[in-house]
Design a protein around this motif. Structure first.
Motif, PDB file in Angstrom:
ATOM      1  N   LEU A 108       0.715  -1.163  -0.006  1.00 37.89           N
ATOM      2  CA  LEU A 108      -0.325   0.374  -0.111  1.00 37.89           C
ATOM      3  C   LEU A 108       0.529   1.506  -0.241  1.00 37.89           C
ATOM      4  CD1 LEU A 108      -3.413   1.132   0.370  1.00 37.89           C
ATOM      5  CD2 LEU A 108      -2.375   0.827   2.574  1.00 37.89           C
ATOM      6  N   LEU A 109       0.899   2.275  -1.282  1.00 35.98           N
ATOM      7  CA  LEU A 109       1.275   3.304  -1.359  1.00 35.98           C
ATOM      8  C   LEU A 109       0.881   4.504  -0.391  1.00 35.98           C
ATOM      9  CD1 LEU A 109       2.921   3.253  -4.809  1.00 35.98           C
ATOM     10  CD2 LEU A 109       4.227   2.580  -2.404  1.00 35.98           C
ATOM     11  N   VAL A 110       1.164   5.295   0.199  1.00 37.63           N
ATOM     12  CA  VAL A 110       1.458   6.622   1.150  1.00 37.63           C
ATOM     13  C   VAL A 110       1.317   7.499   0.944  1.00 37.63           C
ATOM     14  CG1 VAL A 110      -0.333   7.516   3.415  1.00 37.63           C
ATOM     15  CG2 VAL A 110       0.060   5.032   2.697  1.00 37.63           C
ATOM     16  N   SER A 111       0.634   8.960   0.048  1.00 36.18           N
ATOM     17  CA  SER A 111       1.066  10.192   0.069  1.00 36.18           C
ATOM     18  C   SER A 111       0.174  10.914   0.245  1.00 36.18           C
ATOM     19  CB  SER A 111       1.666  10.402  -1.260  1.00 36.18           C
ATOM     20  OG  SER A 111       2.166  11.506  -2.157  1.00 36.18           O
ATOM     21  N   GLY A 112       0.431  12.446   0.347  1.00 35.92           N
ATOM     22  CA  GLY A 112      -0.491  13.990   0.186  1.00 35.92           C
ATOM     23  C   GLY A 112      -0.721  14.211  -1.124  1.00 35.92           C
ATOM     24  N   GLN A 113       0.249  13.240  -2.213  1.00 37.28           N
ATOM     25  CA  GLN A 113      -0.015  14.502  -3.216  1.00 37.28           C
ATOM     26  C   GLN A 113       0.128  12.728  -4.118  1.00 37.28           C
ATOM     27  OE1 GLN A 113       3.233  16.317  -4.789  1.00 37.28           O
ATOM     28  NE2 GLN A 113       4.381  15.620  -2.790  1.00 37.28           N
ATOM     29  N   THR A 175       0.358  -6.131   5.087  1.00 32.47           N
ATOM     30  CA  THR A 175      -0.071  -5.643   4.015  1.00 32.47           C
ATOM     31  C   THR A 175       1.760  -4.819   4.711  1.00 32.47           C
ATOM     32  OG1 THR A 175      -2.063  -4.896   3.790  1.00 32.47           O
ATOM     33  CG2 THR A 175      -0.479  -3.177   2.927  1.00 32.47           C
ATOM     34  N   VAL A 176       2.537  -4.423   3.392  1.00 31.65           N
ATOM     35  CA  VAL A 176       3.668  -3.522   3.412  1.00 31.65           C
ATOM     36  C   VAL A 176       2.694  -1.724   3.577  1.00 31.65           C
ATOM     37  CG1 VAL A 176       6.118  -3.102   2.183  1.00 31.65           C
ATOM     38  CG2 VAL A 176       5.584  -5.930   3.064  1.00 31.65           C
ATOM     39  N   VAL A 177       3.284  -1.235   4.148  1.00 29.96           N
ATOM     40  CA  VAL A 177       2.618   0.080   3.839  1.00 29.96           C
ATOM     41  C   VAL A 177       3.968   1.035   3.438  1.00 29.96           C
ATOM     42  CG1 VAL A 177       1.638   2.440   4.511  1.00 29.96           C
ATOM     43  CG2 VAL A 177       0.957  -0.199   5.215  1.00 29.96           C
ATOM     44  N   VAL A 178       4.166   1.852   2.495  1.00 29.75           N
ATOM     45  CA  VAL A 178       5.542   2.748   1.817  1.00 29.75           C
ATOM     46  C   VAL A 178       4.228   3.991   2.005  1.00 29.75           C
ATOM     47  CG1 VAL A 178       6.311   3.209   0.259  1.00 29.75           C
ATOM     48  CG2 VAL A 178       5.968   0.542  -0.089  1.00 29.75           C
ATOM     49  N   ASP A 179       5.024   4.791   2.787  1.00 28.12           N
ATOM     50  CA  ASP A 179       4.770   6.168   3.473  1.00 28.12           C
ATOM     51  C   ASP A 179       6.467   6.752   2.304  1.00 28.12           C
ATOM     52  OD1 ASP A 179       4.974   8.722   3.823  1.00 28.12           O
ATOM     53  OD2 ASP A 179       3.408   8.685   5.880  1.00 28.12           O
ATOM     54  N   LEU A 180       5.652   7.273   0.885  1.00 26.99           N
ATOM     55  CA  LEU A 180       6.287   8.250  -0.533  1.00 26.99           C
ATOM     56  C   LEU A 180       6.928   9.561   0.996  1.00 26.99           C
ATOM     57  CD1 LEU A 180       3.442   7.360  -2.886  1.00 26.99           C
ATOM     58  CD2 LEU A 180       5.924   5.750  -2.505  1.00 26.99           C
ATOM     59  N   ASP A 181       5.546  10.456   1.673  1.00 25.07           N
ATOM     60  CA  ASP A 181       6.174  11.379   1.631  1.00 25.07           C
ATOM     61  C   ASP A 181       7.438  11.428   3.007  1.00 25.07           C
ATOM     62  OD1 ASP A 181       4.123  12.701   0.209  1.00 25.07           O
ATOM     63  OD2 ASP A 181       3.061  11.899   1.705  1.00 25.07           O
ATOM     64  N   ARG A 182       7.230  10.606   4.126  1.00 23.63           N
ATOM     65  CA  ARG A 182       8.444  10.081   4.594  1.00 23.63           C
ATOM     66  C   ARG A 182       9.173   9.055   4.845  1.00 23.63           C
ATOM     67  NH1 ARG A 182       2.920  10.462   9.226  1.00 23.63           N
ATOM     68  NH2 ARG A 182       2.441  12.428   8.675  1.00 23.63           N
TER      69      ARG A 182
END
Length: 238
Positions: A108-113, A175-182
């Motif tokens: 799972l990719l996470v980003s504010g953009q 799930t592997v959570v990938v925070d793209l912003d941090r």
């Protein structure tokens, strides 16, 4: 917004940017209605065949290039802005996200953009070549579909930071959570361990990535090479 089965994200972004400039320009550069420009790229500009041929499209002062490599190479190789992924994640996290997908895990990719989610998802998928991601794939997951994050199959999904708190209860423990912003990767409580990569091949891959894009992550944060070396010497790369 352009919808297409072709992953020419950079070319499409450039065309839309130039079209916006053309439509809002104070001088009369637009020689036809805006609908005519849209019809041109959607119905008249052909997709280039694989090989040495290319299609060029001019708008304002930009020449947009569409080129498809030979059939044994992924089209995304020439059409995706790979630097964006390496600006978001360091080499270690890029490799971990890629290897998780190669091992068919839930990512799972996470980003504010929102724009980052689709671009990074497409880049990660293209990095699997010659394999292809054939499981659940939703680069921008809407809030009402968050229960799908507990699906009993591998997936690659992306979710906005705004919707992420509402989806936490639905995210699978595997799930592997990938925070793209941090630049942070979080593992679920029951995420299976990834098999070890052959040590020599892993070192060779890391060395190649560092040679070609190792400083992109730091440059995106305004750090000079000297500052990066100083941080590495002190053992602090965070």
């Amino acid at each position: 917004c352009l919808l297409s089965t072709w992953p020419y994200l950079s070319a499409f972004r450039t065309y839309l940017t130039e079209l916006y400039r053309l439509a809002t320009c104070t001088t009369n550069f637009m020689k036809a209605p805006i609908e005519r420009y849209i019809l041109n790229i959607c119905a008249e500009v052909p997709a280039p065949p694989p090989g040495s041929f290319e299609v060029q499209l001019s708008i304002l002062d930009s020449t947009i290039r569409f080129w498809a490599p030979p059939a044994d190479q992924p089209v995304a190789y020439v059409s995706l802005p790979y630097g964006i992924l390496f600006e978001c994640l360091d080499i270690g996290n890029v490799l971990f996200a890629w290897y998780s997908l190669a091992c068919e895990r839930k990512v799972l990719l996470v980003s504010g953009q929102l724009s980052l989610l689709t671009v990074c998802a497409e880049i990660l998928c293209s990095m699997l070549f010659p394999m292809r991601w054939s499981h659940l794939y939703i680069p921008v997951l809407p809030r009402f579909l968050s229960p799908m994050l507990d699906a009993p199959m591998p997936y690659l999904c992306g979710i906005s930071r705004e919707n992420f708190p509402h989806a936490v209860g639905d995210i699978s423990d595997e799930t592997v959570v990938v925070d793209l912003d941090r630049n942070i990767i979080t593992m679920g409580q029951h995420t299976p361990d990834l098999p070890s990569l052959p040590h020599r091949r892993k070192m060779k891959l890391e060395a190649a990535l560092k040679n070609h894009s190792g400083e992109v992550f730091w440059q995106a944060r305004g750090l000079t090479t000297a500052q990066v070396e100083e941080a590495r010497a002190s053992g602090d790369e965070n």
